[in-house]
Design a protein around this motif. Structure first.
Motif, PDB file in Angstrom:
ATOM      1  N   SER A  17       0.829  -1.201   0.000  1.00 48.30           N
ATOM      2  CA  SER A  17       0.000   0.000   0.000  1.00 48.30           C
ATOM      3  C   SER A  17       0.867   1.255   0.000  1.00 48.30           C
ATOM      4  O   SER A  17       1.771   1.391   0.824  1.00 48.30           O
ATOM      5  CB  SER A  17      -0.914  -0.005   1.228  1.00 48.30           C
ATOM      6  N   GLU A  19       0.572   5.526  -0.083  1.00 49.44           N
ATOM      7  CA  GLU A  19      -0.364   6.642   0.062  1.00 49.44           C
ATOM      8  C   GLU A  19      -0.512   7.399  -1.259  1.00 49.44           C
ATOM      9  O   GLU A  19       0.468   7.622  -1.971  1.00 49.44           O
ATOM     10  CB  GLU A  19       0.138   7.610   1.133  1.00 49.44           C
ATOM     11  N   ASN A  20      -1.727   7.794  -1.564  1.00 42.64           N
ATOM     12  CA  ASN A  20      -1.955   8.579  -2.781  1.00 42.64           C
ATOM     13  C   ASN A  20      -1.171   9.888  -2.764  1.00 42.64           C
ATOM     14  O   ASN A  20      -0.711  10.367  -3.799  1.00 42.64           O
ATOM     15  CB  ASN A  20      -3.452   8.879  -2.948  1.00 42.64           C
ATOM     16  N   LYS A  21      -1.011  10.466  -1.562  1.00 47.17           N
ATOM     17  CA  LYS A  21      -0.281  11.725  -1.453  1.00 47.17           C
ATOM     18  C   LYS A  21       1.173  11.566  -1.911  1.00 47.17           C
ATOM     19  O   LYS A  21       1.773  12.518  -2.415  1.00 47.17           O
ATOM     20  CB  LYS A  21      -0.318  12.235  -0.016  1.00 47.17           C
ATOM     21  N   ILE A  23       2.147   9.779  -4.367  1.00 46.32           N
ATOM     22  CA  ILE A  23       2.144   9.837  -5.833  1.00 46.32           C
ATOM     23  C   ILE A  23       1.822  11.240  -6.323  1.00 46.32           C
ATOM     24  O   ILE A  23       2.465  11.755  -7.242  1.00 46.32           O
ATOM     25  CB  ILE A  23       1.128   8.819  -6.390  1.00 46.32           C
ATOM     26  N   THR A  24       0.851  11.904  -5.694  1.00 43.67           N
ATOM     27  CA  THR A  24       0.426  13.210  -6.196  1.00 43.67           C
ATOM     28  C   THR A  24       1.366  14.346  -5.814  1.00 43.67           C
ATOM     29  O   THR A  24       1.507  15.319  -6.552  1.00 43.67           O
ATOM     30  CB  THR A  24      -0.986  13.545  -5.678  1.00 43.67           C
ATOM     31  N   LYS A  25       2.035  14.210  -4.660  1.00 46.86           N
ATOM     32  CA  LYS A  25       2.863  15.325  -4.186  1.00 46.86           C
ATOM     33  C   LYS A  25       4.371  15.098  -4.361  1.00 46.86           C
ATOM     34  O   LYS A  25       5.112  16.042  -4.615  1.00 46.86           O
ATOM     35  CB  LYS A  25       2.594  15.584  -2.697  1.00 46.86           C
ATOM     36  N   ASP A  95       4.066   9.349   7.608  1.00 45.29           N
ATOM     37  CA  ASP A  95       2.974   9.558   6.654  1.00 45.29           C
ATOM     38  C   ASP A  95       3.273  10.785   5.796  1.00 45.29           C
ATOM     39  O   ASP A  95       4.162  11.570   6.103  1.00 45.29           O
ATOM     40  CB  ASP A  95       1.624   9.696   7.368  1.00 45.29           C
ATOM     41  N   CYS A  96       2.533  10.922   4.722  1.00 46.27           N
ATOM     42  CA  CYS A  96       2.832  11.967   3.733  1.00 46.27           C
ATOM     43  C   CYS A  96       2.026  13.228   4.046  1.00 46.27           C
ATOM     44  O   CYS A  96       1.089  13.582   3.322  1.00 46.27           O
ATOM     45  CB  CYS A  96       2.513  11.475   2.321  1.00 46.27           C
TER      46      CYS A  96
END
Length: 466
Positions: A17, A19-21, A23-25, A95-96
């Motif tokens: 897993s 975090e989407n953050k 990938i996006t940030k 965490d992101c």
């Protein structure tokens, strides 16, 4: 059709897993290899692979350990991980939540003009912002003074030239940090000591054939050797004697000498000569045994060194190896057993070894004639030598043994037939060809076996005990 789809089989498999953050940030912002390091660390944690070491991690990604540490330090700047310990090296995955994914804790405004100062020193290439951030990490996380970093960069450029890469500068800085030198004054003192040792290093480099200029690590190595008790002359003697072509090889040689308590120039030269002799003997023995030996070291440590300690000379060992090959003992293990027996029976000096090998060679020649007389064409085996020794112990000369061989020819097991026949003669008191009668022949009715006085006494004692 969607730009990205997933096979049904994939949805049923385990996954890591992310975090989407992230990938996006972060994905577009991060240096590519750091993404590999982050994802693999995430995979190891989520799959419970807690036994993984830093060495395992680096090997899996085809990186060295220092490079992995550097990337985790880089990820720490972005608050994706936290370096919780540097000795031993440990990290915690965070965490992101960083606002824009920019480096943490670093305040370039505190070091106004530093970038321009470093760029002026490293004039052969552009200093990137990412590289500059690495120097800021050294300042804020490692506690270096600003002038100390400038001194380190300047020192490295003087050594390597103005196109030097940042990895070398960071390595030198971390070496200073490991020695507790982070202030400008401490760095200056360290560099002064290296300057003093430069003349010694130049001599050592000449002995090794090293063409480059001395570096920080070289000065540290020299200091370590001097503190261990070696003089400059002893180190040069080791460099020449062991034919080391690098400081790494020289360090291994010094460690070997230290392990064997060799410090003086004469001690080093004597040790080297003995070691060279051991290696030369090992190679010669392998050639005599017809053994392939890619590296003599384990053979020297496990065999030849021990044989020398017993007192055998190199020449004696070569002759023994030749005999072992001719007699079917063509391995170091087999030769080792034979040499142990020689040592046990005090056949160690060159004369006794030569006399014994001559006798054994003559015995083998006689055994070959016995086998031929028996009608056998096979090679000599250890049992044949044991049998000959036994027959001689029974009191038989070569004429009688060959006679037994002639009379045993054609039997299913000629050597066993010889044992039976010679035993019959012994117990019948027959030790010459003239004493052999028709009834003592293995092809006739054998003579009645007489019981020796020794066995009669033994039987009498056994009977009396009952």
């Amino acid at each position: 059709m969607a730009f990205i789809s997933v096979a049904d089989e994939l949805t049923q498999k385990s996954a890591t897993s992310v975090e989407n953050k992230f990938i996006t940030k972060y994905l577009a912002e991060l240096e590519p290899v750091s993404v590999k390091v982050y994802l693999y660390a995430l995979y190891l944690y989520q799959n419970g692979k807690t036994a993984y070491t830093l060495e395992d991690f680096a090997k899996k990604l085809n990186l060295d350990e220092d490079t992995v540490k550097d990337y985790f330090e880089y990820l720490d700047e972005f608050e994706l991980v936290s370096v919780t310990s540097r000795a031993p090296f440990e990290i915690k995955i965070l965490d992101c939540e960083n606002f824009y994914g920019k480096p943490k804790k670093l305040h370039p405004e505190k070091y106004e003009g530093l970038y321009e100062e470093i760029q002026a020193i490293i004039s052969g290439r552009m200093v990137s912002q990412n590289e500059f951030r690495e120097y800021l990490v050294l300042l804020e996380d490692y506690g270096f003074e600003r002038n100390a970093i400038v001194m380190i960069v300047n020192y490295c450029v003087n050594l390597k030239g103005d196109k030097i890469n940042s990895a070398y500068i960071k390595k030198v800085a971390k070496n200073f940090y490991a020695d507790g030198a982070t202030s400008a004054k401490q760095i200056e003192e360290k560099l002064s000591s290296y300057t003093v040792s430069t003349s010694s290093l130049i001599k050592i480099f000449a002995a090794c054939g090293i063409k480059r200029a001395p570096e920080v690590e070289d000065g540290e190595a020299l200091t370590k050797w001097l503190e261990a008790g070696y003089t400059e002359e002893a180190i040069i003697s080791a460099a020449k004697g062991f034919k080391t072509k690098s400081m790494e090889k020289l360090n291994l040689a010094i460690e070997e000498l230290l392990k064997n308590n060799k410090f003086d120039v004469k001690e080093i030269e004597d040790y080297r000569k003995q070691k060279n002799s051991l290696y030369e003997t090992a190679i010669a023995i392998a050639k005599e045994l017809s053994v392939y030996m890619p590296d003599p070291t384990p053979y020297v440590e496990n065999y030849v060194g021990n044989w020398y300690s017993y007192g055998f000379s190199g020449e004696a060992l070569r002759k023994i190896a030749n005999y072992c090959f001719l007699s079917g003992r063509n391995s170091f293990d087999s030769a080792n057993d034979f040499i142990h027996n020689l040592y046990r029976d005090a056949f160690v000096d060159d004369d006794s070894v030569n006399n014994l090998l001559t006798q054994l060679a003559e015995d083998d020649k006689f055994i070959k004639s016995i086998l031929t007389a028996c009608g056998l064409t096979r090679k000599i085996i250890p049992y044949d030598r044991q049998a000959l020794s036994r027959w001689r112990d029974w009191g038989f000369n070569e004429t009688m043994i060959l006679k037994a061989a002639d009379m045993s020819a054609g039997k299913n097991n000629p050597v066993a037939a010889m044992n039976y026949l010679l035993s019959t003669w012994k117990n019948g008191g027959i030790y010459t060809v003239e004493q052999i009668t028709e009834t003592s022949s293995a092809n006739k009715k054998p003579v009645k076996r007489s019981i020796t006085e020794e066995w009669a006494s033994t039987i009498e004692k056994l009977n009396s005990s009952h």
